[in-house]
Design a protein around this motif. Structure first.
Motif, PDB file in Angstrom:
ATOM      1  N   TRP A  51       0.839  -1.201   0.000  1.00  0.00           N
ATOM      2  CA  TRP A  51       0.000   0.000   0.000  1.00  0.00           C
ATOM      3  C   TRP A  51       0.873   1.250   0.000  1.00  0.00           C
ATOM      4  CZ3 TRP A  51      -0.678   4.055   3.482  1.00  0.00           C
ATOM      5  CH2 TRP A  51      -1.788   4.874   3.264  1.00  0.00           C
ATOM      6  N   GLU A  92       1.330   1.271  -4.197  1.00  0.00           N
ATOM      7  CA  GLU A  92       0.079   1.951  -4.524  1.00  0.00           C
ATOM      8  C   GLU A  92       0.186   3.466  -4.434  1.00  0.00           C
ATOM      9  OE1 GLU A  92      -3.452   0.406  -2.618  1.00  0.00           O
ATOM     10  OE2 GLU A  92      -2.633  -1.624  -2.691  1.00  0.00           O
ATOM     11  N   HIS A  93       0.924   3.966  -3.448  1.00  0.00           N
ATOM     12  CA  HIS A  93       0.956   5.416  -3.219  1.00  0.00           C
ATOM     13  C   HIS A  93       2.323   6.050  -3.430  1.00  0.00           C
ATOM     14  CE1 HIS A  93      -3.176   5.650  -1.857  1.00  0.00           C
ATOM     15  NE2 HIS A  93      -2.962   4.503  -1.224  1.00  0.00           N
TER      16      HIS A  93
END
Length: 71
Positions: free
Chosen positions: A48, A52-53
Motif C-alpha cells: 500500500w 500503490e501510493h
C-alpha cells in the motif's frame, strides 16, 4: 486495505500526533513491533505504502491518516 490494517494505522497515527504534534513523521514500520510477527500484514502495508501510493520512507502522520480515512 484490510480493516485490521486500517484500524492499526489510524491508532498509531493518532497516538504519534498526540504525543509529538502534527508534524511528526512515520514510516510503514511504525505500525509493527521490532519482531516480524505479522508478515502478511507487513507486506500489505508495504505494498500500500510503496507500490500503490509511492510514498517516501517517512511521511507526516497527518498525511497518512487522511489517506487511510479517505478509503
Amino acid at each position: 486495505m484490510s480493516p485490521i490494517l486500517r484500524a492499526k494505522i489510524l491508532e498509531v497515527c493518532d497516538k504519534k500526533i498526540k504525543e509529538k504534534g502534527a508534524d511528526v513523521g512515520v514510516s510503514f514500520y511504525a505500525f509493527f513491533e521490532n519482531k516480524n510477527q505479522h508478515p502478511e500484514l507487513l507486506m500489505e502495508t508495504a505494498t500500500w505504502w510503496i507500490q500503490e501510493h509511492t510514498l517516501d520512507h517517512f511521511e507526516k502522520a497527518t498525511k497518512i491518516k487522511k489517506l487511510v480515512e479517505s478509503l
